[in-house]
Design a protein around this motif. Structure first.
Motif, short mmCIF file in Angstrom:
data_model
loop_
_atom_site.label_atom_id
_atom_site.label_comp_id
_atom_site.label_asym_id
_atom_site.label_seq_id
_atom_site.Cartn_x
_atom_site.Cartn_y
_atom_site.Cartn_z
N GLN A 179 -19.75 55.46 43.71
CA GLN A 179 -18.89 54.27 43.67
C GLN A 179 -18.12 54.10 44.97
O GLN A 179 -18.03 53.01 45.52
N VAL A 180 -17.58 55.17 45.49
CA VAL A 180 -16.83 55.13 46.75
C VAL A 180 -17.76 54.69 47.87
O VAL A 180 -17.42 53.86 48.71
N SER A 181 -18.97 55.26 47.86
CA SER A 181 -19.95 54.92 48.89
C SER A 181 -20.31 53.43 48.80
O SER A 181 -20.40 52.74 49.82
N GLU A 182 -20.51 52.95 47.60
CA GLU A 182 -20.84 51.53 47.42
C GLU A 182 -19.68 50.64 47.83
O GLU A 182 -19.86 49.59 48.45
N GLU A 183 -18.47 51.07 47.49
CA GLU A 183 -17.29 50.30 47.89
C GLU A 183 -17.14 50.28 49.41
O GLU A 183 -16.83 49.25 50.00
N LEU A 184 -17.40 51.42 50.05
CA LEU A 184 -17.35 51.47 51.51
C LEU A 184 -18.42 50.55 52.12
O LEU A 184 -18.15 49.84 53.08
N ALA A 240 -19.69 47.91 50.73
CA ALA A 240 -19.26 46.54 50.48
C ALA A 240 -18.17 46.15 51.48
O ALA A 240 -18.19 45.03 52.03
N LEU A 241 -17.23 47.07 51.73
CA LEU A 241 -16.17 46.79 52.71
C LEU A 241 -16.76 46.60 54.10
O LEU A 241 -16.36 45.70 54.85
N LEU A 242 -17.72 47.44 54.47
CA LEU A 242 -18.38 47.31 55.76
C LEU A 242 -19.11 45.98 55.88
O LEU A 242 -19.07 45.32 56.92
N MET A 243 -19.80 45.60 54.82
CA MET A 243 -20.52 44.32 54.80
C MET A 243 -19.55 43.15 54.95
O MET A 243 -19.80 42.22 55.71
N GLU A 244 -18.43 43.24 54.23
CA GLU A 244 -17.42 42.19 54.32
C GLU A 244 -16.85 42.11 55.74
O GLU A 244 -16.65 41.03 56.28
N GLU A 245 -16.60 43.30 56.31
CA GLU A 245 -16.06 43.34 57.68
C GLU A 245 -17.08 42.75 58.66
O GLU A 245 -16.72 42.00 59.56
N ARG A 246 -18.35 43.08 58.48
CA ARG A 246 -19.40 42.52 59.35
C ARG A 246 -19.47 41.00 59.20
O ARG A 246 -19.61 40.27 60.19
N LYS A 247 -19.41 40.53 57.95
CA LYS A 247 -19.44 39.09 57.70
C LYS A 247 -18.26 38.40 58.38
O LYS A 247 -18.39 37.36 59.01
#
Length: 116
Positions: A16-21, A23-30
């Motif tokens: 879950q933490v890995s997936e959240e990270l 997702a956060l990375l993807m959001e930051e990239r976006k």
């Protein structure tokens, strides 16, 4: 949840933490891509505006140059017409003087012929 053991709840939490990270990375990239795209679009608009301003300035200069050329052409045309009129007068005067000269030469010839 004391220590991270090989239990399924520990692995699930890590996942879950890995997936959240991710997702956060993807959001930051976006977000970064969005900012980059906005900046790129802004620069593109600025380049287009500068190009349009340059073309407008060139158009203004070309119109002024064209106006000056037309004025120069009009002045030259007027001078040409004036010189052409003077030439016509001079041609007429030349013809008249040639006729007078011919008449005087005829009179001289006649007078010389008469004396003999």
């Amino acid at each position: 949840m004391g220590s991270l053991s090989g239990t399924s709840s520990g692995a699930s939490t890590v996942t879950q933490v890995s997936e959240e990270l991710q997702a956060l990375l993807m959001e930051e990239r976006k977000r970064k891509r969005k900012v980059s795209n906005r900046e790129s679009a802004r620069r593109s608009r600025m380049r287009k505006k500068k190009h349009l301003d340059d073309l407008t300035a060139e158009l203004t200069q070309l119109r002024e140059d064209n106006h000056q050329i037309i004025l120069s052409l009009n002045i030259t045309s007027q001078r040409y017409l004036h010189v052409e009129a003077e030439n016509s007068v001079l041609r007429a005067q030349t013809n008249e003087l040639s006729c007078r000269l011919q008449s005087l030469e005829d009179i001289i010839t006649f007078l010389q012929w008469k004396q003999w």
